[in-house]
Design a protein around this motif. Structure first.
Motif, PDB file in Angstrom:
ATOM      1  N   TRP A  87     -10.951  -1.078 -10.568  1.00 44.52           N
ATOM      2  CA  TRP A  87     -10.079  -2.048  -9.908  1.00 44.52           C
ATOM      3  C   TRP A  87      -8.727  -2.023 -10.600  1.00 44.52           C
ATOM      4  O   TRP A  87      -8.646  -2.018 -11.831  1.00 44.52           O
ATOM      5  CB  TRP A  87     -10.677  -3.449  -9.988  1.00 44.52           C
ATOM      6  N   THR A 122      -1.382  -3.322  -5.546  1.00 50.46           N
ATOM      7  CA  THR A 122      -1.718  -3.276  -4.136  1.00 50.46           C
ATOM      8  C   THR A 122      -0.872  -2.210  -3.448  1.00 50.46           C
ATOM      9  O   THR A 122       0.107  -1.728  -4.011  1.00 50.46           O
ATOM     10  CB  THR A 122      -1.478  -4.645  -3.450  1.00 50.46           C
ATOM     11  N   GLY A 123      -1.258  -1.852  -2.252  1.00 53.27           N
ATOM     12  CA  GLY A 123      -0.498  -0.865  -1.511  1.00 53.27           C
ATOM     13  C   GLY A 123      -0.633   0.548  -2.047  1.00 53.27           C
ATOM     14  O   GLY A 123       0.307   1.342  -1.953  1.00 53.27           O
ATOM     15  N   GLU A 129      -4.767 -10.075  -6.142  1.00 49.08           N
ATOM     16  CA  GLU A 129      -5.216  -8.987  -5.289  1.00 49.08           C
ATOM     17  C   GLU A 129      -4.940  -7.644  -5.943  1.00 49.08           C
ATOM     18  O   GLU A 129      -4.036  -7.520  -6.764  1.00 49.08           O
ATOM     19  CB  GLU A 129      -4.525  -9.052  -3.932  1.00 49.08           C
ATOM     20  N   GLY A 130      -5.721  -6.650  -5.559  1.00 48.10           N
ATOM     21  CA  GLY A 130      -5.535  -5.317  -6.105  1.00 48.10           C
ATOM     22  C   GLY A 130      -6.232  -4.284  -5.244  1.00 48.10           C
ATOM     23  O   GLY A 130      -6.631  -4.555  -4.112  1.00 48.10           O
ATOM     24  N   THR A 131      -6.369  -3.101  -5.796  1.00 50.69           N
ATOM     25  CA  THR A 131      -7.018  -1.984  -5.109  1.00 50.69           C
ATOM     26  C   THR A 131      -8.352  -1.709  -5.787  1.00 50.69           C
ATOM     27  O   THR A 131      -8.421  -1.579  -7.011  1.00 50.69           O
ATOM     28  CB  THR A 131      -6.125  -0.725  -5.175  1.00 50.69           C
ATOM     29  N   PRO A 170      -9.693  -9.523   1.656  1.00 53.79           N
ATOM     30  CA  PRO A 170      -8.540 -10.355   2.025  1.00 53.79           C
ATOM     31  C   PRO A 170      -8.941 -11.427   3.034  1.00 53.79           C
ATOM     32  O   PRO A 170      -9.841 -11.228   3.853  1.00 53.79           O
ATOM     33  CB  PRO A 170      -7.559  -9.376   2.650  1.00 53.79           C
ATOM     34  N   SER A 191      -4.747  -3.878 -10.399  1.00 52.07           N
ATOM     35  CA  SER A 191      -4.012  -5.002  -9.831  1.00 52.07           C
ATOM     36  C   SER A 191      -2.846  -4.553  -8.962  1.00 52.07           C
ATOM     37  O   SER A 191      -2.107  -5.366  -8.445  1.00 52.07           O
ATOM     38  CB  SER A 191      -3.518  -5.941 -10.937  1.00 52.07           C
ATOM     39  N   ASP A 245      -7.752  -1.976  -0.133  1.00 49.20           N
ATOM     40  CA  ASP A 245      -6.597  -2.712  -0.639  1.00 49.20           C
ATOM     41  C   ASP A 245      -6.801  -4.218  -0.509  1.00 49.20           C
ATOM     42  O   ASP A 245      -7.542  -4.683   0.350  1.00 49.20           O
ATOM     43  CB  ASP A 245      -5.353  -2.292   0.139  1.00 49.20           C
ATOM     44  N   ARG A 246      -6.126  -4.951  -1.387  1.00 46.91           N
ATOM     45  CA  ARG A 246      -6.077  -6.418  -1.397  1.00 46.91           C
ATOM     46  C   ARG A 246      -7.438  -7.069  -1.674  1.00 46.91           C
ATOM     47  O   ARG A 246      -7.694  -8.201  -1.280  1.00 46.91           O
ATOM     48  CB  ARG A 246      -5.479  -6.946  -0.095  1.00 46.91           C
ATOM     49  N   HIS A 251      -9.946  -8.893  -4.214  1.00 43.16           N
ATOM     50  CA  HIS A 251      -9.676  -9.730  -5.390  1.00 43.16           C
ATOM     51  C   HIS A 251     -10.947 -10.393  -5.905  1.00 43.16           C
ATOM     52  O   HIS A 251     -11.860 -10.667  -5.143  1.00 43.16           O
ATOM     53  CB  HIS A 251      -8.626 -10.791  -5.070  1.00 43.16           C
ATOM     54  N   HIS A 290     -10.126 -17.176   0.816  1.00 47.78           N
ATOM     55  CA  HIS A 290     -10.783 -15.904   0.549  1.00 47.78           C
ATOM     56  C   HIS A 290     -11.389 -15.362   1.834  1.00 47.78           C
ATOM     57  O   HIS A 290     -11.764 -16.118   2.718  1.00 47.78           O
ATOM     58  CB  HIS A 290     -11.906 -16.073  -0.486  1.00 47.78           C
TER      59      HIS A 290
END
Length: 114
Positions: free
Chosen positions: A101, A105-106, A78-80, A4, A103, A55-56, A58, A20
């Motif tokens: 991966w 998040t959280g 963003e994703g995990t 992030p 998509s 998290d987040r 990308h 980025h």
């Protein structure tokens, strides 16, 4: 992959804020941040399976393949990112880590375990 973007800090010189964060490289552990979530499960066939998630994270998209026809600035998706490592494969073979991966998040520990 990219981490992030850092929080914006006032810069009297101006300029655009970064899009980025630092680069993330799968083969260079020194680029990995501390995992936000770590889970461990004992399995019958693979020994202990450990999952670490951030998290987040990308990918840095380029105008290739799926984005070839996209006009304008490319989005940040963003994703995990999950690193799954098992003790061994069947017949006691060494198990290399697997990167996944999503998509979403959280993520919470139950999401990472799935």
């Amino acid at each position: 992959m990219r981490l992030p973007k850092p929080p914006r800090i006032y810069d009297p010189k101006g300029g655009c804020p970064p899009k980025h964060g630092p680069e993330f490289r799968f083969t260079k552990p020194q680029t990995w941040p501390e995992p936000a979530i770590t889970t461990a499960t004992d399995t019958v066939n693979y020994g202990k399976a450990e999952a670490q998630a951030g998290d987040r994270v990308h990918p840095r998209l380029t105008h290739r393949s799926a984005w070839l026809e996209h006009d304008g600035e490319l989005p940040i998706v963003e994703g995990t990112l999950v690193r799954l490592k098992a003790d061994h494969l069947s017949k006691d073979r060494e198990a290399p880590p697997v990167w996944l991966w999503s998509s979403k998040t959280g993520a919470v520990p139950a999401d990472v375990d799935v």
